[in-house]
Design a protein around this motif. Sequence first.
Motif, PDB file in Angstrom:
ATOM      1  N   HIS A 143       0.797  -1.310   0.022  1.00 52.67           N
ATOM      2  CA  HIS A 143      -0.052  -0.026  -0.189  1.00 52.67           C
ATOM      3  C   HIS A 143       0.667   1.312  -0.026  1.00 52.67           C
ATOM      4  CE1 HIS A 143      -3.333  -2.382   0.786  1.00 52.67           C
ATOM      5  NE2 HIS A 143      -2.869  -3.048   1.687  1.00 52.67           N
ATOM      6  N   LEU A 144       1.900   1.155  -0.723  1.00 48.52           N
ATOM      7  CA  LEU A 144       2.908   2.343  -0.943  1.00 48.52           C
ATOM      8  C   LEU A 144       2.244   3.321  -1.646  1.00 48.52           C
ATOM      9  CD1 LEU A 144       6.483   1.190  -0.225  1.00 48.52           C
ATOM     10  CD2 LEU A 144       4.977   2.175   1.345  1.00 48.52           C
ATOM     11  N   ASN A 145       1.314   3.050  -2.743  1.00 45.36           N
ATOM     12  CA  ASN A 145       0.656   3.954  -3.622  1.00 45.36           C
ATOM     13  C   ASN A 145      -0.158   5.158  -3.001  1.00 45.36           C
ATOM     14  OD1 ASN A 145      -1.183   2.140  -2.908  1.00 45.36           O
ATOM     15  ND2 ASN A 145      -1.742   1.855  -4.936  1.00 45.36           N
ATOM     16  N   HIS A 146      -0.304   4.860  -1.619  1.00 47.44           N
ATOM     17  CA  HIS A 146      -1.206   6.021  -1.126  1.00 47.44           C
ATOM     18  C   HIS A 146      -0.300   6.735   0.238  1.00 47.44           C
ATOM     19  CE1 HIS A 146      -4.805   4.398  -2.885  1.00 47.44           C
ATOM     20  NE2 HIS A 146      -4.451   3.214  -2.435  1.00 47.44           N
ATOM     21  N   GLU A 147       0.944   6.872  -0.111  1.00 49.61           N
ATOM     22  CA  GLU A 147       1.802   7.750   0.826  1.00 49.61           C
ATOM     23  C   GLU A 147       2.002   9.147   0.528  1.00 49.61           C
ATOM     24  OE1 GLU A 147       3.038   6.611   3.645  1.00 49.61           O
ATOM     25  OE2 GLU A 147       2.149   4.531   3.586  1.00 49.61           O
ATOM     26  N   SER A 148       2.798   9.697   1.406  1.00 54.16           N
ATOM     27  CA  SER A 148       3.138  10.946   1.275  1.00 54.16           C
ATOM     28  C   SER A 148       4.128  11.370   0.336  1.00 54.16           C
ATOM     29  CB  SER A 148       3.505  11.618   2.654  1.00 54.16           C
ATOM     30  OG  SER A 148       4.954  11.199   2.959  1.00 54.16           O
ATOM     31  N   PRO A 149       4.331  12.350  -0.334  1.00 51.39           N
ATOM     32  CA  PRO A 149       5.465  12.787  -1.296  1.00 51.39           C
ATOM     33  C   PRO A 149       6.757  12.558  -0.814  1.00 51.39           C
ATOM     34  CG  PRO A 149       3.824  14.525  -1.396  1.00 51.39           C
ATOM     35  CD  PRO A 149       3.314  13.549  -0.327  1.00 51.39           C
ATOM     36  N   LEU A 150       7.139  12.600   0.494  1.00 51.66           N
ATOM     37  CA  LEU A 150       8.633  12.261   0.867  1.00 51.66           C
ATOM     38  C   LEU A 150       8.838  10.828   0.762  1.00 51.66           C
ATOM     39  CD1 LEU A 150      10.861  13.332   2.389  1.00 51.66           C
ATOM     40  CD2 LEU A 150       9.948  12.459   4.755  1.00 51.66           C
ATOM     41  N   ILE A 151       7.827   9.939   0.748  1.00 58.52           N
ATOM     42  CA  ILE A 151       8.002   8.666   0.690  1.00 58.52           C
ATOM     43  C   ILE A 151       8.451   8.376  -0.967  1.00 58.52           C
ATOM     44  CG2 ILE A 151       7.163   6.300   0.593  1.00 58.52           C
ATOM     45  CD1 ILE A 151       7.862   7.251   3.584  1.00 58.52           C
ATOM     46  N   LYS A 170       9.833  10.393  -2.825  1.00 53.65           N
ATOM     47  CA  LYS A 170      11.206  11.144  -3.127  1.00 53.65           C
ATOM     48  C   LYS A 170      12.417  10.144  -2.395  1.00 53.65           C
ATOM     49  CE  LYS A 170       9.430  15.884  -2.837  1.00 53.65           C
ATOM     50  NZ  LYS A 170       9.573  17.044  -2.081  1.00 53.65           N
ATOM     51  N   ILE A 171      12.005   9.423  -1.387  1.00 59.73           N
ATOM     52  CA  ILE A 171      12.981   8.454  -0.937  1.00 59.73           C
ATOM     53  C   ILE A 171      13.125   7.286  -1.915  1.00 59.73           C
ATOM     54  CG2 ILE A 171      13.384   6.766   0.932  1.00 59.73           C
ATOM     55  CD1 ILE A 171      12.401   9.014   2.830  1.00 59.73           C
ATOM     56  N   LEU A 172      11.799   6.786  -2.168  1.00 61.20           N
ATOM     57  CA  LEU A 172      11.820   5.588  -3.259  1.00 61.20           C
ATOM     58  C   LEU A 172      12.547   5.816  -4.552  1.00 61.20           C
ATOM     59  CD1 LEU A 172       8.206   4.223  -2.547  1.00 61.20           C
ATOM     60  CD2 LEU A 172      10.346   3.154  -2.016  1.00 61.20           C
ATOM     61  N   ALA A 173      12.414   7.333  -5.039  1.00 60.27           N
ATOM     62  CA  ALA A 173      13.060   7.486  -6.502  1.00 60.27           C
ATOM     63  C   ALA A 173      14.291   7.557  -6.081  1.00 60.27           C
ATOM     64  CB  ALA A 173      12.519   8.931  -6.691  1.00 60.27           C
ATOM     65  N   PHE A 174      14.856   8.110  -4.900  1.00 56.82           N
ATOM     66  CA  PHE A 174      16.409   8.081  -4.876  1.00 56.82           C
ATOM     67  C   PHE A 174      16.898   6.627  -4.617  1.00 56.82           C
ATOM     68  CE2 PHE A 174      19.864   7.861  -1.630  1.00 56.82           C
ATOM     69  CZ  PHE A 174      20.753   8.473  -2.412  1.00 56.82           C
ATOM     70  N   THR A 175      16.154   5.844  -3.959  1.00 58.56           N
ATOM     71  CA  THR A 175      16.538   4.414  -3.926  1.00 58.56           C
ATOM     72  C   THR A 175      16.635   3.533  -5.227  1.00 58.56           C
ATOM     73  OG1 THR A 175      15.747   4.428  -1.784  1.00 58.56           O
ATOM     74  CG2 THR A 175      15.967   2.094  -2.889  1.00 58.56           C
ATOM     75  N   GLY A 176      15.587   3.757  -6.131  1.00 59.18           N
ATOM     76  CA  GLY A 176      15.728   3.356  -7.528  1.00 59.18           C
ATOM     77  C   GLY A 176      17.002   3.920  -8.280  1.00 59.18           C
ATOM     78  N   ALA A 177      17.296   5.131  -8.175  1.00 59.39           N
ATOM     79  CA  ALA A 177      18.151   5.669  -8.955  1.00 59.39           C
ATOM     80  C   ALA A 177      19.500   5.029  -8.435  1.00 59.39           C
ATOM     81  CB  ALA A 177      18.179   7.197  -8.977  1.00 59.39           C
ATOM     82  N   PHE A 178      19.572   5.008  -7.225  1.00 62.01           N
ATOM     83  CA  PHE A 178      20.918   4.354  -6.741  1.00 62.01           C
ATOM     84  C   PHE A 178      21.104   2.936  -7.285  1.00 62.01           C
ATOM     85  CE2 PHE A 178      23.320   2.523  -3.137  1.00 62.01           C
ATOM     86  CZ  PHE A 178      24.506   3.303  -3.161  1.00 62.01           C
ATOM     87  N   ALA A 179      19.950   2.114  -7.102  1.00 60.82           N
ATOM     88  CA  ALA A 179      20.065   0.799  -7.568  1.00 60.82           C
ATOM     89  C   ALA A 179      20.432   0.840  -8.980  1.00 60.82           C
ATOM     90  CB  ALA A 179      18.815  -0.060  -7.368  1.00 60.82           C
ATOM     91  N   ILE A 180      19.909   1.646  -9.642  1.00 63.08           N
ATOM     92  CA  ILE A 180      20.142   1.624 -11.035  1.00 63.08           C
ATOM     93  C   ILE A 180      21.756   1.917 -11.758  1.00 63.08           C
ATOM     94  CG2 ILE A 180      19.805   2.852 -13.438  1.00 63.08           C
ATOM     95  CD1 ILE A 180      16.713   3.002 -12.762  1.00 63.08           C
ATOM     96  N   ALA A 181      22.237   2.910 -10.765  1.00 60.48           N
ATOM     97  CA  ALA A 181      23.486   3.269 -10.711  1.00 60.48           C
ATOM     98  C   ALA A 181      24.477   2.214 -10.370  1.00 60.48           C
ATOM     99  CB  ALA A 181      23.962   4.304 -10.011  1.00 60.48           C
ATOM    100  N   LEU A 182      23.956   1.316  -9.555  1.00 57.43           N
ATOM    101  CA  LEU A 182      24.725   0.238  -8.973  1.00 57.43           C
ATOM    102  C   LEU A 182      24.873  -0.894 -10.206  1.00 57.43           C
ATOM    103  CD1 LEU A 182      23.929  -0.335  -5.298  1.00 57.43           C
ATOM    104  CD2 LEU A 182      26.131   0.640  -6.408  1.00 57.43           C
TER     105      LEU A 182
END
Length: 108
Positions: free
Chosen positions: A64-72, A74-86
């Motif tokens: 149910h992360l599709n109903h979270e706040s914008p900060l969540i 942003k953190i998920l986007a950073f995590t995804g970008a970091f994973a793609i960089a790795l």
Amino acid sequence: MADSPEEIHKSIKKILIVGGALAFLTAATVGLSYVELPTHSMNILAGMILAAFKAGLVALIFMHLNHESPLIYKILAFTGAFAIALFFLFVFSASDPLVFSGFYDSNN
């Protein structure tokens, strides 16, 4: 939470659709293991992309992360970008000139 039978039916339908998508993507991952791409790194990268997509589906729908706040988000986007960089670092490590030039040879 769902309060009416219609909402419960809608929720169950969504869960079944996502479950079917996960089953299809799992079969695609297994099928990908039998396909030989030009390099072994590309096989791994394709498998990791499928795995990341499946993990995103599980996180958004079942957790149910599709109903979270914008900060969540942003953190998920950073995590995804970091994973793609790795992932890209892993793919580019196959062309490391120090490994293939014998620089790390222990007989020096």
